[in-house]
Design a protein around this motif. Structure first.
Motif, PDB file in Angstrom:
ATOM      1  N   ASP A 132      41.020   7.305  -6.762  1.00  0.00           N
ATOM      2  CA  ASP A 132      39.710   7.945  -6.895  1.00  0.00           C
ATOM      3  C   ASP A 132      39.727   9.232  -7.097  1.00  0.00           C
ATOM      4  O   ASP A 132      38.651   9.992  -7.313  1.00  0.00           O
ATOM      5  CB  ASP A 132      38.823   7.408  -5.621  1.00  0.00           C
ATOM      6  N   ALA A 155      36.701   9.068  -9.483  1.00  0.00           N
ATOM      7  CA  ALA A 155      35.541   9.928  -9.107  1.00  0.00           C
ATOM      8  C   ALA A 155      35.108  11.145 -10.184  1.00  0.00           C
ATOM      9  O   ALA A 155      34.186  11.273 -10.659  1.00  0.00           O
ATOM     10  CB  ALA A 155      35.705  10.774  -7.814  1.00  0.00           C
ATOM     11  N   ARG A 212      33.689   9.163 -13.123  1.00  0.00           N
ATOM     12  CA  ARG A 212      32.203   9.091 -12.881  1.00  0.00           C
ATOM     13  C   ARG A 212      31.367  10.263 -13.240  1.00  0.00           C
ATOM     14  O   ARG A 212      30.188  10.238 -13.779  1.00  0.00           O
ATOM     15  CB  ARG A 212      31.850   8.478 -11.423  1.00  0.00           C
ATOM     16  N   SER A 228      28.713   5.323 -12.636  1.00  0.00           N
ATOM     17  CA  SER A 228      28.437   4.972 -11.368  1.00  0.00           C
ATOM     18  C   SER A 228      28.825   3.604 -11.203  1.00  0.00           C
ATOM     19  O   SER A 228      29.353   2.818 -11.938  1.00  0.00           O
ATOM     20  CB  SER A 228      26.960   4.993 -11.108  1.00  0.00           C
ATOM     21  N   SER A 229      29.037   3.319  -9.637  1.00  0.00           N
ATOM     22  CA  SER A 229      29.679   1.881  -9.381  1.00  0.00           C
ATOM     23  C   SER A 229      28.823   0.955 -10.010  1.00  0.00           C
ATOM     24  O   SER A 229      29.389  -0.198 -10.028  1.00  0.00           O
ATOM     25  CB  SER A 229      29.477   1.694  -7.805  1.00  0.00           C
ATOM     26  N   LEU A 253      31.465  12.942  -3.196  1.00  0.00           N
ATOM     27  CA  LEU A 253      31.116  11.903  -3.938  1.00  0.00           C
ATOM     28  C   LEU A 253      31.487  10.673  -3.115  1.00  0.00           C
ATOM     29  O   LEU A 253      30.908   9.784  -3.062  1.00  0.00           O
ATOM     30  CB  LEU A 253      31.727  11.976  -5.131  1.00  0.00           C
ATOM     31  N   GLU A 254      32.654  10.730  -2.259  1.00  0.00           N
ATOM     32  CA  GLU A 254      33.247   9.507  -1.576  1.00  0.00           C
ATOM     33  C   GLU A 254      32.193   9.526  -0.429  1.00  0.00           C
ATOM     34  O   GLU A 254      31.740   8.036  -0.219  1.00  0.00           O
ATOM     35  CB  GLU A 254      34.630   9.764  -1.111  1.00  0.00           C
ATOM     36  N   THR A 287      29.015  10.289  -0.480  1.00  0.00           N
ATOM     37  CA  THR A 287      27.610   9.805  -1.291  1.00  0.00           C
ATOM     38  C   THR A 287      27.806   8.345  -1.618  1.00  0.00           C
ATOM     39  O   THR A 287      26.937   7.614  -1.370  1.00  0.00           O
ATOM     40  CB  THR A 287      27.598  10.503  -2.529  1.00  0.00           C
ATOM     41  N   ASN A 288      28.824   7.916  -1.966  1.00  0.00           N
ATOM     42  CA  ASN A 288      29.150   6.316  -2.552  1.00  0.00           C
ATOM     43  C   ASN A 288      28.923   5.723  -0.996  1.00  0.00           C
ATOM     44  O   ASN A 288      28.315   4.512  -1.061  1.00  0.00           O
ATOM     45  CB  ASN A 288      30.715   6.375  -2.939  1.00  0.00           C
ATOM     46  N   GLU A 289      29.724   6.032   0.017  1.00  0.00           N
ATOM     47  CA  GLU A 289      29.443   5.223   1.274  1.00  0.00           C
ATOM     48  C   GLU A 289      28.043   5.086   1.712  1.00  0.00           C
ATOM     49  O   GLU A 289      27.450   4.123   2.092  1.00  0.00           O
ATOM     50  CB  GLU A 289      30.229   5.830   2.479  1.00  0.00           C
ATOM     51  N   LEU A 330      25.390   5.265  -0.028  1.00  0.00           N
ATOM     52  CA  LEU A 330      24.449   4.427  -0.914  1.00  0.00           C
ATOM     53  C   LEU A 330      24.894   2.920  -0.739  1.00  0.00           C
ATOM     54  O   LEU A 330      24.066   2.104  -0.647  1.00  0.00           O
ATOM     55  CB  LEU A 330      25.211   4.625  -2.304  1.00  0.00           C
ATOM     56  N   GLN A 331      26.249   2.693  -0.329  1.00  0.00           N
ATOM     57  CA  GLN A 331      26.490   1.285   0.137  1.00  0.00           C
ATOM     58  C   GLN A 331      25.723   0.963   1.431  1.00  0.00           C
ATOM     59  O   GLN A 331      25.324  -0.191   1.440  1.00  0.00           O
ATOM     60  CB  GLN A 331      28.089   1.043   0.259  1.00  0.00           C
TER      61      GLN A 331
END
Length: 616
Positions: A306, A326, A329, A335-336, A454-455, A457-459, A461-462
């Motif tokens: 990533d 990342a 993206r 995005s995911s 970004l990592e 932010t991804n967590e 969002l999850q």
């Protein structure tokens, strides 16, 4: 967002529960946990956490009610039908096929609530194996931390509303009906074992072929989720399956589980790790305190992918996107949510270069294919990239997918131009190159910082997605309560309509004229006999003032009798000269009686009017 004082009050409640009940809620997501406690406080009309803590200390029975509020037991038979269809197609053939599967089949339903999921998988396996093979081969373990829900599951008794999602053929075959109550088949029930189990603290059930843990992980924080998933990997047999809920993913656990049906969240275990890696998993799940704490190399591999500076995308064998780092993206505005999409459905497939021929060529020739110095205009910026398409194989040289890497060669081209100029001014070129190196170093550090952001932010969002799923289940629970209240209101309305219809039939059947007045002398009931006698329809006189009616009855002569009845006399009878609607004069006998409520209060007057027959 709670203020610091409220946060401190909430912490004292958690400390009290751990100290007095031995139950540690610290592994649960704090926002969800606080929302459930506030729901319980609202039910009790308690305003602050301090007041609720006092309530908990003086009312020991409140813990069970709070515990049931925190654990949202939303479940149903064959919940999310498409998931069960996928289990039949993906999992059952593996569990029932081949000589290696002639032995016992073990299933674990973790977070089983009131048992519908465990009994659903029992019916599915009984249909696949047959009743005789099911009784001898299958063992289903159903666990939860809620003792009250487990007691309900052991009873295996459900209302018609609870079994509404069971297919009629299975309902007829596997349930015994007694009125509106359905009891699950006793022979199948013997193969289902219910027990209390804490996913954080208790040892996992081992040698499991299928593990169902749907919409349970989302209540725990990320650290607790990692420990639980490591335990699940230890529990499930090689080639076994794990089914999660809609809001739950295993993005960071590719070394343990691979998707069997990503859309339905069904995963298959990867081959078991070496002894060293198994020790690391045990350490991660806190199974053994004396095991050395090794890093999670699977997570390190994911982080390395990533955080790579080059844009990288991984496709499966069918051309669907399976991973995006990342840099990709950010650069390609992905995005995911694009994971699982076909590459040809993305703008990336033809810009900055036509990728599909290169992908096909790499697969056919089984070698790496490169597109060099591709010009890419992105906004006001022109970049040059080398596109490298590499086929990916397993140990048996079977094609698993394709990796696409975009290497930025813009700086290289710039350096080449600078080197040409350096032939004339070597010293100037050296200084420019030094400056460029410093800028690249700074840019690299900035990119590394951006990757970390970004990592995070991804967590987040999850976590937000899991929060939304939790709130959805809370709303579903509330909706079920409202449906129950709605049903009660509908039943009462039906009873009231039946009663009104019955009274209307009674009044219509009476041949005499019947008029009912309220205490304000306004007409409430005017039956067919009254219409025939006086010529006015019910819709013409309803709510009209009785003593203002212009009919053949001298209504003013009835005032005294009606007044006596309203003052407590049960009955009065008056005979007056009247004229019917046809103009026929006759002697009318008017009987007045009190209209009383259930509490004996007088609410009106009932007038019975009929022609007085003189003796012959």
């Amino acid at each position: 967002m709670a203020n610091p004082a409220e946060q401190a009050g909430f912490d004292r409640i958690l400390e009290h529960l751990q100290r007095s009940r031995g139950f540690d809620f610290n592994a649960y997501k704090r926002a969800s946990l606080m929302r459930r406690v506030l729901k319980r406080m609202h039910t009790l009309d308690v305003k602050t956490f301090e007041e609720y803590l006092d309530h908990l200390e003086v009312r020991p029975d409140e813990f069970l009610l709070l515990f049931n509020t925190i654990l949202i037991n939303v479940t149903s038979f064959f919940r999310d039908a498409e998931v069960w269809d996928s289990l039949r197609a993906t999992v059952l053939p593996s569990m029932n096929g081949g000589p290696s599967r002639s032995d016992r089949i073990r299933v674990w339903s973790a977070g089983c609530a009131s048992g519908q999921e465990a009994y659903s998988v029992a019916m599915m396996l009984a249909e696949e194996l047959g009743m005789d093979a099911f009784r001898t081969r299958v063992k289903i373990y159903a666990t939860d931390v809620d003792e009250e829900a487990l007691a309900e599951a052991r009873r295996a008794t459900y209302s018609s509303k609870h079994v509404a999602d069971v297919p009629p053929a299975l309902l007829e075959k596997y349930f015994d009906r007694n009125g509106d109550v359905y009891t699950f088949n006793r022979d199948l029930r013997r193969s289902v074992i219910f027990g209390r189990h804490d996913l954080i603290q208790d040892a996992p059930i081992s040698h499991v072929d299928l593990l169902l843990c749907r919409n349970t992980l989302m209540y725990f924080n990320s650290e607790a989720q990692a420990r639980i998933i490591a335990r699940f990997y230890y529990s499930v047999n090689p080639g076994g399956f794990l089914a999660l809920g809609r809001a739950e993913m295993l993005v960071s656990y590719a070394s343990m589980f691979q998707p069997a049906d990503l859309k339905r969240r069904i995963f298959k275990t990867v081959p078991k790790l070496s002894a060293r890696d198994r020790l690391m998993l045990l350490a991660q799940s806190h199974r053994e305190d004396h095991v050395p704490q090794y890093p999670d190399y699977g997570k390190l591999r994911d982080l390395a992918f990533d955080s790579a500076a080059d844009e990288q995308i991984v496709l499966d064998a069918t051309g669907h996107v399976m991973a995006i780092n990342a840099a990709a993206r950010r650069r390609f505005d992905l995005s995911s949510a694009d994971i699982g999409t076909r590459i040809q459905d993305l703008e990336l497939s033809y810009r900055p270069a036509e990728l599909r021929p290169a992908i096909d060529r790499a697969r056919e020739e089984r070698r790496e294919v490169s597109l060099t110095s591709v010009r890419w205009e992105h906004g006001n910026t022109v970049r040059f990239v080398d596109v490298i398409v590499s086929p990916l194989y397993d140990d048996d040289r079977q094609l698993l997918g394709t990796r696409i890497r975009f290497v930025d060669v813009t700086s290289v081209r710039s350096l080449q131009d600078e080197l040409r100029h350096s032939k004339q001014e070597v010293e100037t070129a050296y200084e420019e190159l030094q400056s460029t190196n410093e800028e690249l170093e700074t840019t690299n550090e900035e990119l590394q910082s951006t990757v970390e952001e970004l990592e995070t932010t991804n967590e987040e969002l999850q976590s937000t997605n899991e929060e939304l799923e939790t709130m959805n289940e809370e709303l579903q629970s509330t909706n079920e309560e409202l449906q129950t209240m709605n049903e009660e209101l509908r039943n009462r309305s039906t009873e009231l309509n039946s009663t009104n219809a019955f009274l209307e039939a009674v009044f219509t059947s009476l041949r005499s004229a019947v008029v009912v007045l309220d205490c304000e002398m306004r007409v409430q009931v005017w039956n067919a006999g009254a219409t025939n006698l006086w010529g006015l329809r019910p819709d013409e006189v309803r709510r009209a003032y009785f003593f203002g009616l212009d009919i053949g009855l001298p209504v003013n002569q009835l005032q005294q009798s009606i007044k006596d009845v309203l003052n407590g006399h049960a009955y009065r009878e008056t005979s007056v000269a009247a004229t019917s609607r046809t103009g026929k004069p006759f002697q009318c006998r008017v009987s007045a009686s009190a209209l009383t409520a259930l509490d004996a209060a007088i609410t009106g007057v009932i007038l019975l009017m009929e022609e007085q027959v003189r003796p012959s």
